[in-house]
Design a protein around this motif. Sequence first.
Motif, PDB file in Angstrom:
ATOM      1  N   LEU A 150       0.825  -1.204   0.000  1.00  9.56           N
ATOM      2  CA  LEU A 150       0.000   0.000   0.000  1.00  9.56           C
ATOM      3  C   LEU A 150       0.864   1.261   0.000  1.00  9.56           C
ATOM      4  N   VAL A 151       0.418   2.267  -0.739  1.00 14.08           N
ATOM      5  CA  VAL A 151       1.100   3.561  -0.787  1.00 14.08           C
ATOM      6  C   VAL A 151       0.608   4.447   0.361  1.00 14.08           C
ATOM      7  N   ASP A 152      -0.703   4.407   0.612  1.00 15.62           N
ATOM      8  CA  ASP A 152      -1.341   5.133   1.708  1.00 15.62           C
ATOM      9  C   ASP A 152      -2.050   4.085   2.560  1.00 15.62           C
ATOM     10  N   THR A 153      -2.499   4.476   3.736  1.00 16.96           N
ATOM     11  CA  THR A 153      -3.326   3.566   4.539  1.00 16.96           C
ATOM     12  C   THR A 153      -4.569   4.316   5.004  1.00 16.96           C
ATOM     13  N   TRP A 154      -5.719   3.830   4.536  1.00 20.80           N
ATOM     14  CA  TRP A 154      -7.005   4.478   4.788  1.00 20.80           C
ATOM     15  C   TRP A 154      -8.017   3.473   5.312  1.00 20.80           C
ATOM     16  N   VAL A 155      -9.054   3.977   5.923  1.00 22.19           N
ATOM     17  CA  VAL A 155     -10.245   3.270   6.404  1.00 22.19           C
ATOM     18  C   VAL A 155      -9.958   1.875   6.965  1.00 22.19           C
ATOM     19  N   PRO A 156      -9.112   1.813   7.985  1.00 19.97           N
ATOM     20  CA  PRO A 156      -8.847   0.517   8.593  1.00 19.97           C
ATOM     21  C   PRO A 156     -10.074   0.019   9.351  1.00 19.97           C
ATOM     22  N   CYS A 157     -10.163  -1.289   9.500  1.00 21.40           N
ATOM     23  CA  CYS A 157     -11.263  -1.844  10.291  1.00 21.40           C
ATOM     24  C   CYS A 157     -10.867  -3.213  10.827  1.00 21.40           C
ATOM     25  N   PHE A 158     -11.541  -3.608  11.885  1.00 21.37           N
ATOM     26  CA  PHE A 158     -11.396  -4.946  12.433  1.00 21.37           C
ATOM     27  C   PHE A 158     -12.414  -5.838  11.725  1.00 21.37           C
ATOM     28  N   ILE A 159     -11.980  -6.980  11.225  1.00 21.09           N
ATOM     29  CA  ILE A 159     -12.885  -7.907  10.546  1.00 21.09           C
ATOM     30  C   ILE A 159     -13.868  -8.446  11.583  1.00 21.09           C
ATOM     31  N   ASN A 160     -15.146  -8.268  11.316  1.00 23.93           N
ATOM     32  CA  ASN A 160     -16.239  -8.651  12.221  1.00 23.93           C
ATOM     33  C   ASN A 160     -16.112  -7.998  13.602  1.00 23.93           C
ATOM     34  N   GLY A 161     -15.354  -6.921  13.707  1.00 25.35           N
ATOM     35  CA  GLY A 161     -15.200  -6.221  14.979  1.00 25.35           C
ATOM     36  C   GLY A 161     -14.274  -6.905  15.961  1.00 25.35           C
ATOM     37  N   GLU A 162     -13.778  -8.093  15.595  1.00 22.71           N
ATOM     38  CA  GLU A 162     -12.928  -8.876  16.492  1.00 22.71           C
ATOM     39  C   GLU A 162     -11.482  -8.399  16.424  1.00 22.71           C
ATOM     40  N   ASN A 163     -10.694  -8.743  17.420  1.00 20.82           N
ATOM     41  CA  ASN A 163      -9.328  -8.246  17.546  1.00 20.82           C
ATOM     42  C   ASN A 163      -8.292  -8.970  16.686  1.00 20.82           C
ATOM     43  N   GLU A 164      -8.631 -10.104  16.063  1.00 25.24           N
ATOM     44  CA  GLU A 164      -7.622 -10.922  15.381  1.00 25.24           C
ATOM     45  C   GLU A 164      -7.182 -10.385  14.027  1.00 25.24           C
ATOM     46  N   LEU A 165      -8.112  -9.899  13.204  1.00 23.02           N
ATOM     47  CA  LEU A 165      -7.781  -9.487  11.841  1.00 23.02           C
ATOM     48  C   LEU A 165      -8.155  -8.036  11.583  1.00 23.02           C
ATOM     49  N   VAL A 166      -7.261  -7.370  10.852  1.00 28.30           N
ATOM     50  CA  VAL A 166      -7.467  -5.976  10.475  1.00 28.30           C
ATOM     51  C   VAL A 166      -7.341  -5.874   8.960  1.00 28.30           C
ATOM     52  N   ALA A 167      -8.176  -5.063   8.354  1.00 28.62           N
ATOM     53  CA  ALA A 167      -8.055  -4.751   6.927  1.00 28.62           C
ATOM     54  C   ALA A 167      -7.793  -3.255   6.798  1.00 28.62           C
ATOM     55  N   VAL A 168      -6.967  -2.898   5.834  1.00 34.33           N
ATOM     56  CA  VAL A 168      -6.660  -1.495   5.565  1.00 34.33           C
ATOM     57  C   VAL A 168      -6.506  -1.355   4.052  1.00 34.33           C
ATOM     58  N   SER A 169      -6.847  -0.188   3.521  1.00 32.86           N
ATOM     59  CA  SER A 169      -6.790  -0.003   2.070  1.00 32.86           C
ATOM     60  C   SER A 169      -5.992   1.249   1.726  1.00 32.86           C
ATOM     61  N   ASP A 170      -5.793   1.424   0.407  1.00 35.93           N
ATOM     62  CA  ASP A 170      -5.183   2.665  -0.062  1.00 35.93           C
ATOM     63  C   ASP A 170      -6.134   3.312  -1.068  1.00 35.93           C
ATOM     64  N   LYS A 171      -5.771   4.479  -1.566  1.00 38.10           N
ATOM     65  CA  LYS A 171      -6.660   5.201  -2.494  1.00 38.10           C
ATOM     66  C   LYS A 171      -6.716   4.557  -3.875  1.00 38.10           C
ATOM     67  N   GLN A 172      -5.827   3.600  -4.147  1.00 35.31           N
ATOM     68  CA  GLN A 172      -5.858   2.890  -5.425  1.00 35.31           C
ATOM     69  C   GLN A 172      -6.806   1.694  -5.369  1.00 35.31           C
ATOM     70  N   GLY A 173      -7.421   1.456  -4.231  1.00 32.69           N
ATOM     71  CA  GLY A 173      -8.386   0.366  -4.087  1.00 32.69           C
ATOM     72  C   GLY A 173      -7.798  -0.963  -3.653  1.00 32.69           C
ATOM     73  N   GLN A 174      -6.532  -0.974  -3.325  1.00 30.96           N
ATOM     74  CA  GLN A 174      -5.907  -2.203  -2.831  1.00 30.96           C
ATOM     75  C   GLN A 174      -6.253  -2.383  -1.357  1.00 30.96           C
ATOM     76  N   VAL A 175      -6.440  -3.619  -0.940  1.00 34.14           N
ATOM     77  CA  VAL A 175      -6.753  -3.925   0.455  1.00 34.14           C
ATOM     78  C   VAL A 175      -5.751  -4.946   0.956  1.00 34.14           C
ATOM     79  N   GLU A 176      -5.281  -4.730   2.170  1.00 34.85           N
ATOM     80  CA  GLU A 176      -4.357  -5.667   2.787  1.00 34.85           C
ATOM     81  C   GLU A 176      -4.927  -6.084   4.141  1.00 34.85           C
ATOM     82  N   MET A 177      -4.761  -7.379   4.481  1.00 34.86           N
ATOM     83  CA  MET A 177      -5.223  -7.895   5.769  1.00 34.86           C
ATOM     84  C   MET A 177      -4.034  -8.406   6.544  1.00 34.86           C
TER      85      MET A 177
END
Length: 173
Positions: A146-173
């Motif tokens: 990712l070039v930027d890191t935007w709109v992070p979230c916890f998957i299902n609100g749980e503490n184990e997994l996080v997803a974050v994206s960039d402005k190019q539409g890529q998502v990393e977990m």
Amino acid sequence: CQTHQWLVIGHDKYISVQTDKSQIKMFKVVKEDGDKYQFVEDSKYELTYSNGTDDAHITFCDFDHDFKNIFLVVDFCVLEKRAVSDIGTVLHSVELKEAVKGDKIRNFRLSADGRHCVLGGGLSKNYFYVIDIENEQQRKLTSNVLVDTWVPCFINGENELVAVSDKQGQVEM
């Protein structure tokens, strides 16, 4: 900061509004005659952040699921937890290893249990933070994708997994 949020304190409905770069006010929803409602400012929940300079800034804010606590990122580099019932007192504080960029995009999320938060770095910042609030510990994670890191979230609100994206539409977990 997200410009406004609806919340419930006790049995009363409120709206939280950032009225200045360093101030949050709460307005109680009060029913008048018939079907009319009005907003009444409740000064006991007013929060004015100060760092001793003119540059004091509330970057992001959020409330836990039962609205007992408010979480702030201030001056782009400090996470604070405060009880809504005693909004002037900082319960926990974590200084970030590196400042994040503020934006209108919601770049700060709490886990469902309110014990952790994730904070995106923002524009041209390829890192994000996962913070254990109670233990005041942070992990700064840097992406090789990712070039930027935007709109992070916890998957299902749980503490184990996080997803974050960039402005190019890529998502990393």
